[in-house]
Each structure stands twice: as C-alpha cells, then as structure tokens.
Write a protein that holds these residues in place. Structure first.
Motif, PDB file in Angstrom:
ATOM      1  N   ALA A 154      -3.660   2.208  -4.929  1.00 44.56           N
ATOM      2  CA  ALA A 154      -3.639   0.996  -5.758  1.00 44.56           C
ATOM      3  C   ALA A 154      -3.480  -0.248  -4.890  1.00 44.56           C
ATOM      4  CB  ALA A 154      -2.501   1.084  -6.770  1.00 44.56           C
ATOM      5  N   GLU A 155      -2.652  -0.157  -3.868  1.00 42.79           N
ATOM      6  CA  GLU A 155      -2.470  -1.304  -2.974  1.00 42.79           C
ATOM      7  C   GLU A 155      -3.738  -1.589  -2.185  1.00 42.79           C
ATOM      8  OE1 GLU A 155       2.337  -0.990  -2.083  1.00 42.79           O
ATOM      9  OE2 GLU A 155       0.933   0.250  -0.933  1.00 42.79           O
ATOM     10  N   LEU A 156      -4.412  -0.538  -1.719  1.00 43.46           N
ATOM     11  CA  LEU A 156      -5.685  -0.727  -1.013  1.00 43.46           C
ATOM     12  C   LEU A 156      -6.707  -1.416  -1.913  1.00 43.46           C
ATOM     13  CD1 LEU A 156      -6.019   2.680   0.867  1.00 43.46           C
ATOM     14  CD2 LEU A 156      -5.877   0.424   1.936  1.00 43.46           C
ATOM     15  N   GLU A 157      -6.783  -0.988  -3.144  1.00 44.08           N
ATOM     16  CA  GLU A 157      -7.729  -1.588  -4.084  1.00 44.08           C
ATOM     17  C   GLU A 157      -7.425  -3.064  -4.299  1.00 44.08           C
ATOM     18  OE1 GLU A 157     -10.591  -2.413  -7.018  1.00 44.08           O
ATOM     19  OE2 GLU A 157     -10.466  -0.927  -5.404  1.00 44.08           O
ATOM     20  N   GLN A 158      -6.154  -3.379  -4.413  1.00 39.36           N
ATOM     21  CA  GLN A 158      -5.785  -4.781  -4.594  1.00 39.36           C
ATOM     22  C   GLN A 158      -6.195  -5.629  -3.393  1.00 39.36           C
ATOM     23  OE1 GLN A 158      -1.553  -5.682  -4.727  1.00 39.36           O
ATOM     24  NE2 GLN A 158      -1.901  -7.399  -6.124  1.00 39.36           N
ATOM     25  N   VAL A 159      -6.006  -5.097  -2.195  1.00 39.23           N
ATOM     26  CA  VAL A 159      -6.405  -5.824  -0.985  1.00 39.23           C
ATOM     27  C   VAL A 159      -7.913  -6.079  -0.985  1.00 39.23           C
ATOM     28  CG1 VAL A 159      -6.632  -5.665   1.516  1.00 39.23           C
ATOM     29  CG2 VAL A 159      -4.471  -5.070   0.429  1.00 39.23           C
ATOM     30  N   VAL A 187      -8.533 -12.644   5.851  1.00 40.43           N
ATOM     31  CA  VAL A 187      -8.383 -11.614   6.876  1.00 40.43           C
ATOM     32  C   VAL A 187      -7.216 -10.723   6.454  1.00 40.43           C
ATOM     33  CG1 VAL A 187      -7.898 -11.113   9.297  1.00 40.43           C
ATOM     34  CG2 VAL A 187      -9.276 -13.109   8.690  1.00 40.43           C
ATOM     35  N   ARG A 188      -7.518  -9.479   6.124  1.00 41.08           N
ATOM     36  CA  ARG A 188      -6.482  -8.560   5.657  1.00 41.08           C
ATOM     37  C   ARG A 188      -6.487  -7.294   6.501  1.00 41.08           C
ATOM     38  NH1 ARG A 188      -4.110  -9.091   0.730  1.00 41.08           N
ATOM     39  NH2 ARG A 188      -2.653  -7.656   1.730  1.00 41.08           N
ATOM     40  N   ALA A 189      -5.290  -6.815   6.812  1.00 40.01           N
ATOM     41  CA  ALA A 189      -5.120  -5.574   7.565  1.00 40.01           C
ATOM     42  C   ALA A 189      -4.797  -4.439   6.604  1.00 40.01           C
ATOM     43  CB  ALA A 189      -4.004  -5.729   8.592  1.00 40.01           C
ATOM     44  N   LEU A 190      -5.445  -3.305   6.810  1.00 35.09           N
ATOM     45  CA  LEU A 190      -5.198  -2.118   6.012  1.00 35.09           C
ATOM     46  C   LEU A 190      -4.279  -1.173   6.776  1.00 35.09           C
ATOM     47  CD1 LEU A 190      -8.833  -1.361   4.796  1.00 35.09           C
ATOM     48  CD2 LEU A 190      -7.080  -2.743   3.656  1.00 35.09           C
ATOM     49  N   VAL A 191      -3.225  -0.703   6.135  1.00 35.21           N
ATOM     50  CA  VAL A 191      -2.309   0.251   6.747  1.00 35.21           C
ATOM     51  C   VAL A 191      -2.541   1.587   6.043  1.00 35.21           C
ATOM     52  CG1 VAL A 191       0.091   0.792   7.311  1.00 35.21           C
ATOM     53  CG2 VAL A 191      -0.674  -1.597   7.212  1.00 35.21           C
ATOM     54  N   VAL A 192      -3.239   2.495   6.737  1.00 32.74           N
ATOM     55  CA  VAL A 192      -3.690   3.746   6.126  1.00 32.74           C
ATOM     56  C   VAL A 192      -3.089   4.920   6.879  1.00 32.74           C
ATOM     57  CG1 VAL A 192      -5.716   5.107   5.457  1.00 32.74           C
ATOM     58  CG2 VAL A 192      -5.853   2.603   5.486  1.00 32.74           C
ATOM     59  N   ASP A 193      -2.559   5.881   6.142  1.00 31.94           N
ATOM     60  CA  ASP A 193      -2.019   7.100   6.752  1.00 31.94           C
ATOM     61  C   ASP A 193      -3.143   7.814   7.511  1.00 31.94           C
ATOM     62  OD1 ASP A 193       0.016   8.864   7.332  1.00 31.94           O
ATOM     63  OD2 ASP A 193      -0.292  10.063   5.525  1.00 31.94           O
ATOM     64  N   GLU A 194      -2.856   8.250   8.735  1.00 33.93           N
ATOM     65  CA  GLU A 194      -3.917   8.777   9.601  1.00 33.93           C
ATOM     66  C   GLU A 194      -4.773   9.876   8.975  1.00 33.93           C
ATOM     67  OE1 GLU A 194      -4.229   9.058  14.130  1.00 33.93           O
ATOM     68  OE2 GLU A 194      -2.069   8.984  13.759  1.00 33.93           O
ATOM     69  N   PRO A 195      -4.199  10.870   8.300  1.00 30.52           N
ATOM     70  CA  PRO A 195      -5.062  11.907   7.719  1.00 30.52           C
ATOM     71  C   PRO A 195      -6.041  11.368   6.677  1.00 30.52           C
ATOM     72  CG  PRO A 195      -2.779  12.650   7.807  1.00 30.52           C
ATOM     73  CD  PRO A 195      -2.761  11.186   8.127  1.00 30.52           C
ATOM     74  N   ASP A 196      -5.713  10.207   6.107  1.00 27.92           N
ATOM     75  CA  ASP A 196      -6.556   9.631   5.052  1.00 27.92           C
ATOM     76  C   ASP A 196      -7.623   8.687   5.584  1.00 27.92           C
ATOM     77  OD1 ASP A 196      -4.963  10.970   3.223  1.00 27.92           O
ATOM     78  OD2 ASP A 196      -3.619   9.249   2.930  1.00 27.92           O
TER      79      ASP A 196
END
Length: 458
Positions: free
Chosen positions: A22-27, A179-188
């Motif tokens: 949900a946070e990724l989608e908002q970004v 300019v937005r940074a995505l913080v994504v868990d490595e396996p994902d």
C-alpha cells in the motif's frame, strides 16, 4: 526490515522498515502526479532549480560524504569528490540544458517544421551501491531537467544514501514527490521491479548493475515496449604500446585500477602491455600498488578501503585463486586481510590470458590482471577479447596511432594517454554486454524525452 552495515567494521549502521504494498502504491501515485505537473513547468524554471540543487549539494558535502563512506566504505576524499562531481553536473545542465532541449527547426518548403524534446513522465531507476550519490545524480539531474520525475530503487546496503537523495531534492525546492526512494525488502525486489516496469504510470526504466539484473530489466521493458537504458559490467583494457612513456603509464595504471577500491565499472581491469616494455611496466606498476595505503575509509591518508560487502570479497578471492590455478602468477597481494571489515590486499596478477576469471570476468575490487602482447596487433586482439565494451585506455607516444588502434576495439569510450572517466560534457555508456543507451551530455538529457516532430502547414 533492511539493515545497512559498515563495511570497514562489519557493524550495523541502521535499520529501515520496508514499504508495504500500500505504501509503494501511494508513492507511485504521488510521484506520477508530481512528474506530470513538473513536465508542464517551463524549461528555464526547471534549469534554475538545478542551480539550487548544486548549492544544496555543496552545502551538504560533509554530511553526504560521511554517509557514503559509512555505507559502502568509500575513502572519504573520494566521497567528497563524488559530491563535488554531482554539483558540477547540476551546474553544467543548468547552463547548457536550454540549448540542448531547444526546438530544432527543420527546413521544409511550404511548411513550418521542427523537432521538440518533450518530457515522458515518471522514470524508474534501479541503481547500484558503488557510487551511491554520483550514479544516481548523473541519471537524475538530466532526467529532471528534461521535465520528468524519478522513482529510485537503490541498492539496499545504501538505503540511507537513497533517502538522503530524496531529501536533497526537497531541500533544493523541487516538488515534494518528484524524486522518491523506494525501500523494498530484498526478496521482493525482482517482482516489484517487474510490476513497476509493467505499470502504465512508469514511462521508462534505467538500470546500472549486473548483467543478470540488466537482462531481467531489459526483458521486462521489452515486453511492454518501454524505453530502457542499461549500464552494466565492464572489463576495460588499459593498453600500453611499446612507444609509451612507461613511467607515466604505470602511475596512471595504479589510479585507473584502484580508485574506489577497484569497485567501479570503468576501472581499468586488464592491463595489456607490449612485450618490449612489459618488464619495466610491471616493476613500476607493482611498486605503485605496494605503496597504496589500505586503511579505514575515514582516514584521509587511505587510498584503498574495504569492499562494500563480504560476499564481494569472497567472489574476488575465488577469481584470484582460480586464475592462479590456471597459470597466472601473483606479483603482489592476493589475499583477504584479517580483522574487522571486508578488506582485500591490492593485488596484481601477471601472465593472465583469455580463459582465466580475472581476464574474462568483471573483477569488482582491488585486483589487476596483466597480459603481455607480442605487438600492437596482438594488443588489439587481447583488448577486444571480452564480452564487455565500456571503456578503453591506450598509452602511446603517438596519439594518432592510439586513436587508430582504438577504432579497432569496440567500446563506449576510448581515452588516449588518459584514464577513462565520466564527465558531464561527454556521453557515457557501453556496448556489447556492457549495455546500451547513454547518460550525461546532450545524449543523456535527451535519452528520456519524446523526440517529437511538428509539421505545420498554412
């Protein structure tokens, strides 16, 4: 949860919560809207903002450099240089961007015609850890200048740098979500990147990284007919011809290989020397390497710091050991350094040739492979015996001869009597398995634009 590690000590620096779906989608929603709005801002206003960005970079230099050093082990003086180079690039585009993006009239009888360079929207960037700031800025500055937005997926071990870059643009007065940074868990990460590339709100994608990652990103972009730029591995040749100034060439070779502790795609990696001066070159080169100071990256006297991760050090050791088993000889170094952190001895192998890992593969660390050529023709053959094609450096007493030899070897850039480097005034990129597309200069500014034809009759 993402954890960053200090490679000089092996200790934890910070932890970050990965974004939820949900946070990724908002970004993405926010960044796409910001990019659409930014694309309507006049070019002059966009370029003026770059001047503020340059000032913000210079004002934040100490803090940014300290962060780069902490997260990836870059010697502090090189980290400061990375900030300075980013500021210079912002200033270059602020000054030259208007001319590069200007409409180009086309002479056609009876009509008014021109070519326009227009924004395309939100660009996804998958970036590596070895130049945590510069690598992002050399893509982001021209992309923003062209009127686009940036969605940054940085390497997890430099998550702090990614978030600092996001804050940097805000501090310089750019729109909050441009300019937005995505913080994504490595396996994902693989599934997330593929889904983003397929998303209609993403206009294009750029990646700097491994060939494996580049293949995945390029394929995903191809499936949805989106533009992509790939800056992948390199195994650059440093060719020393018999008429070269061997003292100058050997000194330059040390800089060319061991900058950023050898962790650069454009570091020279294969040193191909004509037989007539091979012994002298190797003697001088090895002596220069032995004089390099290995130490904590915050020490201003340090020339070579740690590798960014322990798995990278293990991979480098494997390449060295397998090459020695195949017949290469250790002139100096060749081993991991004990104690805390991920240090590796500055290493030179002689007697290398095609078929050995240090010659065929990209070596990402302080390891140099020397090969002896019978003559200039053989040197060109050895230099071209690689799947990569990023940079090339040729040393000779006759620059015209060097240019002639360079034309026989495929690469994205050829430097004669100089060390390969990136510069905002000239395009940067590779050929063969080093990727495609260009960053920097006018080519980089126009890379993510819609090159649009206007044809007006009457």
């Amino acid at each position: 949860m993402i954890t960053t590690i200090d490679p000089a000590t092996g200790k934890t620096l910070a932890t970050y919560d990965a974004m939820t779906p949900a946070e990724l989608e908002q970004v993405v929603v926010q960044a796409a809207a910001a990019a659409a709005s930014w694309g309507r801002v006049p070019v002059g206003e966009r370029l003026a903002a770059l001047t503020r960005l340059a000032a913000e970079l210079r004002g934040s230099k100490d803090a940014l450099a300290a962060l780069l050093t902490a997260e990836m082990g870059k010697p502090i003086r090189e980290a400061e240089g990375e900030v300075d180079k980013s500021a210079v690039t912002a200033e270059y585009y602020a000054a030259e961007g208007g001319a590069i993006l200007a409409d180009e009239p086309v002479t056609v009888d009876g009509v008014r015609a021109w070519v326009s360079y227009e924004p395309i929207g939100l660009v996804l960037a998958v970036m590596p850890w070895n130049f945590p700031l510069w690598q992002v800025m050399r893509f982001a500055v021209p992309t923003i200048a062209a009127g686009n937005g940036v969605l940054l997926k940085h390497s997890p071990n430099v998550t702090g740098s990614a978030l600092a870059i996001e804050r940097l643009f805000r501090a310089a007065g750019f729109p909050q979500h441009l300019v937005r940074a995505l913080v994504v868990d490595e396996p994902d990460v693989p599934a997330t990147i593929e889904a983003l590339i397929a998303d209609d709100r993403i206009a294009a994608v750029t990646l700097t990284g491994s060939n494996r990652a580049g293949s995945a990103v390029g394929a995903a972009a191809g499936r949805v007919s989106k533009r992509s730029v790939l800056e992948l591995g390199g195994s650059d040749a440093f060719v020393v011809l018999a008429d070269a100034d061997v003292e100058a060439a050997a000194a330059a070779a040390v800089r060319a290989r061991f900058t950023n502790s050898g962790q650069s795609c454009v570091c020279a990696k294969r040193f191909i020397v004509e037989d007539a001066l091979a012994d002298e070159f190797v003697d001088r080169f090895v002596q220069g390497v032995r004089e390099l100071v290995v130490g904590h990256p915050t020490d201003r006297g340090t020339a070579v710091g740690p590798l960014a991760r322990d798995d990278l050090r293990a991979a480098l050791k494997r390449q060295v050991d397998e090459s020695v088993a195949a017949g290469a000889e250790l002139a100096t170094g060749g081993a991991s350094i004990g104690g805390p952190g991920y240090f590796f001895e500055p290493t030179v192998l002689t007697g290398t040739a095609p078929g050995m890992p240090v010659f065929d593969e990209e070596t990402f660390g302080p390891v140099a492979a020397v090969a002896v050529a019978r003559d200039a023709d053989h040197a060109a053959e050895l230099a071209g015996a690689t799947q990569y094609g990023l940079g090339l450096s040729i040393w000779t007493g006759d620059p015209a001869r060097g240019v002639g030899l360079a034309r026989r070897i495929t690469s994205g850039a050829a430097f004669v009597n100089a060390v390969v480097a990136s510069d905002p005034r000239v395009p940067f990129g590779g050929t063969k398995r080093s990727g495609y597309g260009r960053e920097l200069a006018g080519h980089g500014l126009r890379e993510f634009t819609n090159i649009r034809t206007y044809w007006v009759a009457g």
